[in-house]
Design a protein around this motif. Sequence first.
Motif, PDB file in Angstrom:
ATOM      1  N   VAL A 133      96.581  55.560  13.634  1.00  0.00           N
ATOM      2  CA  VAL A 133      96.344  55.965  12.249  1.00  0.00           C
ATOM      3  C   VAL A 133      94.872  55.724  11.924  1.00  0.00           C
ATOM      4  O   VAL A 133      94.359  54.619  12.159  1.00  0.00           O
ATOM      5  CB  VAL A 133      97.236  55.175  11.270  1.00  0.00           C
ATOM      6  N   SER A 134      94.207  56.746  11.397  1.00  0.00           N
ATOM      7  CA  SER A 134      92.788  56.606  11.065  1.00  0.00           C
ATOM      8  C   SER A 134      92.407  57.595   9.964  1.00  0.00           C
ATOM      9  O   SER A 134      92.941  58.707   9.917  1.00  0.00           O
ATOM     10  CB  SER A 134      91.909  56.856  12.296  1.00  0.00           C
ATOM     11  N   PRO A 135      91.468  57.203   9.105  1.00  0.00           N
ATOM     12  CA  PRO A 135      90.968  58.155   8.104  1.00  0.00           C
ATOM     13  C   PRO A 135      89.898  59.097   8.657  1.00  0.00           C
ATOM     14  O   PRO A 135      89.459  60.013   7.962  1.00  0.00           O
ATOM     15  CB  PRO A 135      90.376  57.237   7.027  1.00  0.00           C
ATOM     16  N   ASP A 136      89.496  58.886   9.916  1.00  0.00           N
ATOM     17  CA  ASP A 136      88.391  59.638  10.524  1.00  0.00           C
ATOM     18  C   ASP A 136      88.958  60.713  11.457  1.00  0.00           C
ATOM     19  O   ASP A 136      89.380  60.425  12.581  1.00  0.00           O
ATOM     20  CB  ASP A 136      87.487  58.663  11.293  1.00  0.00           C
ATOM     21  N   ALA A 137      88.955  61.964  11.001  1.00  0.00           N
ATOM     22  CA  ALA A 137      89.518  63.062  11.791  1.00  0.00           C
ATOM     23  C   ALA A 137      88.763  63.264  13.092  1.00  0.00           C
ATOM     24  O   ALA A 137      89.363  63.542  14.138  1.00  0.00           O
ATOM     25  CB  ALA A 137      89.508  64.353  10.972  1.00  0.00           C
ATOM     26  N   ALA A 138      87.430  63.134  13.056  1.00  0.00           N
ATOM     27  CA  ALA A 138      86.632  63.308  14.263  1.00  0.00           C
ATOM     28  C   ALA A 138      86.958  62.227  15.291  1.00  0.00           C
ATOM     29  O   ALA A 138      86.964  62.484  16.503  1.00  0.00           O
ATOM     30  CB  ALA A 138      85.139  63.276  13.915  1.00  0.00           C
ATOM     31  N   PHE A 139      87.237  61.032  14.814  1.00  0.00           N
ATOM     32  CA  PHE A 139      87.612  59.953  15.718  1.00  0.00           C
ATOM     33  C   PHE A 139      88.948  60.252  16.385  1.00  0.00           C
ATOM     34  O   PHE A 139      89.134  59.991  17.588  1.00  0.00           O
ATOM     35  CB  PHE A 139      87.688  58.623  14.959  1.00  0.00           C
ATOM     36  N   LEU A 140      89.909  60.791  15.643  1.00  0.00           N
ATOM     37  CA  LEU A 140      91.186  61.176  16.235  1.00  0.00           C
ATOM     38  C   LEU A 140      90.972  62.192  17.344  1.00  0.00           C
ATOM     39  O   LEU A 140      91.640  62.133  18.388  1.00  0.00           O
ATOM     40  CB  LEU A 140      92.122  61.740  15.163  1.00  0.00           C
ATOM     41  N   ASP A 141      90.025  63.105  17.153  1.00  0.00           N
ATOM     42  CA  ASP A 141      89.694  64.083  18.193  1.00  0.00           C
ATOM     43  C   ASP A 141      89.157  63.385  19.437  1.00  0.00           C
ATOM     44  O   ASP A 141      89.497  63.754  20.568  1.00  0.00           O
ATOM     45  CB  ASP A 141      88.670  65.092  17.675  1.00  0.00           C
ATOM     46  N   ARG A 142      88.307  62.393  19.212  1.00  0.00           N
ATOM     47  CA  ARG A 142      87.712  61.677  20.364  1.00  0.00           C
ATOM     48  C   ARG A 142      88.775  60.889  21.128  1.00  0.00           C
ATOM     49  O   ARG A 142      88.742  60.836  22.361  1.00  0.00           O
ATOM     50  CB  ARG A 142      86.587  60.743  19.881  1.00  0.00           C
ATOM     51  N   VAL A 143      89.692  60.305  20.403  1.00  0.00           N
ATOM     52  CA  VAL A 143      90.782  59.578  21.080  1.00  0.00           C
ATOM     53  C   VAL A 143      91.668  60.541  21.854  1.00  0.00           C
ATOM     54  O   VAL A 143      92.092  60.256  22.984  1.00  0.00           O
ATOM     55  CB  VAL A 143      91.604  58.760  20.074  1.00  0.00           C
ATOM     56  N   ALA A 144      91.955  61.704  21.277  1.00  0.00           N
ATOM     57  CA  ALA A 144      92.745  62.717  21.987  1.00  0.00           C
ATOM     58  C   ALA A 144      92.056  63.120  23.283  1.00  0.00           C
ATOM     59  O   ALA A 144      92.705  63.289  24.326  1.00  0.00           O
ATOM     60  CB  ALA A 144      92.957  63.930  21.092  1.00  0.00           C
ATOM     61  N   ALA A 145      90.723  63.247  23.228  1.00  0.00           N
ATOM     62  CA  ALA A 145      89.960  63.586  24.438  1.00  0.00           C
ATOM     63  C   ALA A 145      90.039  62.451  25.457  1.00  0.00           C
ATOM     64  O   ALA A 145      90.154  62.692  26.668  1.00  0.00           O
ATOM     65  CB  ALA A 145      88.508  63.881  24.071  1.00  0.00           C
ATOM     66  N   SER A 146      89.976  61.211  24.982  1.00  0.00           N
ATOM     67  CA  SER A 146      90.087  60.057  25.883  1.00  0.00           C
ATOM     68  C   SER A 146      91.459  59.998  26.537  1.00  0.00           C
ATOM     69  O   SER A 146      91.589  59.655  27.723  1.00  0.00           O
ATOM     70  CB  SER A 146      89.825  58.756  25.120  1.00  0.00           C
ATOM     71  N   ILE A 147      92.487  60.335  25.774  1.00  0.00           N
ATOM     72  CA  ILE A 147      93.845  60.358  26.328  1.00  0.00           C
ATOM     73  C   ILE A 147      93.923  61.356  27.475  1.00  0.00           C
ATOM     74  O   ILE A 147      94.432  61.045  28.560  1.00  0.00           O
ATOM     75  CB  ILE A 147      94.864  60.706  25.220  1.00  0.00           C
ATOM     76  N   ASP A 148      93.409  62.550  27.253  1.00  0.00           N
ATOM     77  CA  ASP A 148      93.442  63.576  28.298  1.00  0.00           C
ATOM     78  C   ASP A 148      92.606  63.174  29.504  1.00  0.00           C
ATOM     79  O   ASP A 148      92.970  63.463  30.657  1.00  0.00           O
ATOM     80  CB  ASP A 148      92.935  64.908  27.738  1.00  0.00           C
ATOM     81  N   LYS A 149      91.485  62.503  29.258  1.00  0.00           N
ATOM     82  CA  LYS A 149      90.595  62.092  30.351  1.00  0.00           C
ATOM     83  C   LYS A 149      91.207  60.962  31.183  1.00  0.00           C
ATOM     84  O   LYS A 149      91.128  60.973  32.424  1.00  0.00           O
ATOM     85  CB  LYS A 149      89.257  61.628  29.756  1.00  0.00           C
ATOM     86  N   LEU A 150      91.821  59.974  30.511  1.00  0.00           N
ATOM     87  CA  LEU A 150      92.287  58.778  31.200  1.00  0.00           C
ATOM     88  C   LEU A 150      93.687  58.899  31.775  1.00  0.00           C
ATOM     89  O   LEU A 150      94.037  58.194  32.725  1.00  0.00           O
ATOM     90  CB  LEU A 150      92.234  57.582  30.235  1.00  0.00           C
ATOM     91  N   LEU A 151      94.502  59.772  31.212  1.00  0.00           N
ATOM     92  CA  LEU A 151      95.892  59.868  31.658  1.00  0.00           C
ATOM     93  C   LEU A 151      96.037  60.111  33.159  1.00  0.00           C
ATOM     94  O   LEU A 151      96.850  59.440  33.820  1.00  0.00           O
ATOM     95  CB  LEU A 151      96.625  60.950  30.864  1.00  0.00           C
ATOM     96  N   PRO A 152      95.269  61.027  33.763  1.00  0.00           N
ATOM     97  CA  PRO A 152      95.443  61.262  35.205  1.00  0.00           C
ATOM     98  C   PRO A 152      95.100  60.052  36.077  1.00  0.00           C
ATOM     99  O   PRO A 152      95.471  60.018  37.246  1.00  0.00           O
ATOM    100  CB  PRO A 152      94.479  62.428  35.491  1.00  0.00           C
TER     101      PRO A 152
END
Length: 441
Positions: free
Chosen positions: A277-296
Amino acid sequence: MTVSTAIARLNAADPDFARHLDHLLSWESVSDDAVNQRVLDIIKAVRERGDAALVEFTQRFDGVDAQSINDLILGRERLELALTRITPAQREALEKAANRVRVYHERQKQDSWQYTEADGTVLGQKVTPLDRAGLYVPGGKASYPSSVLMNAIPAKVAGVAEVVMVVPTPRGEINELVLAAACIAGVDRVFTVGGAQAVAALAYGTDSVPQVDKIVGPGNIYVATAKRHVFGQVGIDMIAGPSEILVVCDGQTDPDWIAMDLFSQAEHDEDAQAILVSPDAAFLDRVAASIDKLLPTMERAEIIEKSVNGRGALIQVRDMQQAIEVANRIAPEHLELSVADPQAWLPHIRHAGAIFMGRHTSEALGDYCAGPNHVLPTSGTARFSSPLGVYDFQKRSSIIFCSEQGASELGHTASILARGESLTAHARSAEYRILTQDKGN
């Protein structure tokens, strides 16, 4: 292996946000009729045939070639042997974690107390440890020595005289770390039995397995169902659902850290829940990118993928105040306040099993060695439940001693209330103690 995430994105400003959140959080840990009936049959067999049933079920379900109950008992010397079979680094880590857990839980101990009123009446509370506690530990590869520490040490700190551990050993597979943890935590007896049959044995006792007062520890659906059925015969800790983490972040923490914190619970099983949960939409985007990067890169990538896609979410809120409101609505098992000043927000948190304060406090530290217990309420039950602790292994008895004058004075009040409930014997029992000079008052 190809893995990818399609983690849900929610916005608290959407008119149907509450409905989507409720759907995301919904979880029913209800056994189907087949599981329920099978568990009832197992409990009945253990009650009727005791040790023989335990041996039979262990042969059938765990593939263990046990000829008698003696083949399913591990003595203290076997636990001590396990200490020599693990690496020095593992032993040091277990002992350090155990010490921290013990020091923390020592502060939870409750003492008996009394006070005396002016007329000599004494009121108080006597705190007594349970006589015997049963600890269920999952076996095989899904073994958690940390859970042994978290369940057994509070019992011992509380003063429980005997802690009995049951742990299945599928196909004879014994986890030395689990046995070493049991040795360090002070477990008194170990039976290599699992499933509903182990719960039944602890609840009702057999010739070999002693009956306990309370059963604690996690297990599969058969274990959870059995705990439901024996509750009342014995106490239980809780019926735990899948593991959960909720991270509240102001957008200033490294997104890779947050992604890995979400993974730390998602890797438990496909039904685990990880929410940011975050008020920062751009930060949520960055976390989503980190999830995709780190998951493999993760060993349990497939489990994490199913967990994140099925029950995970990135939630945008208006501000930090609304983030806290959402956190209280969710009442998570684990809550990370990954913000600049977590202490300022702490008074506003009403519902959480454990609260991890600041950017550097990962939930994983609480799982293993911070000190507080990692057995926590799940599925929103943090609204009314607490972490496992010393208080779960102590019971409280009320103390009432009435002086002659005190019994006389209280007798008037009790008499009026008892007669108002039409319980005449209650009233007359109290009235017998009213002094002669007080009877006309």
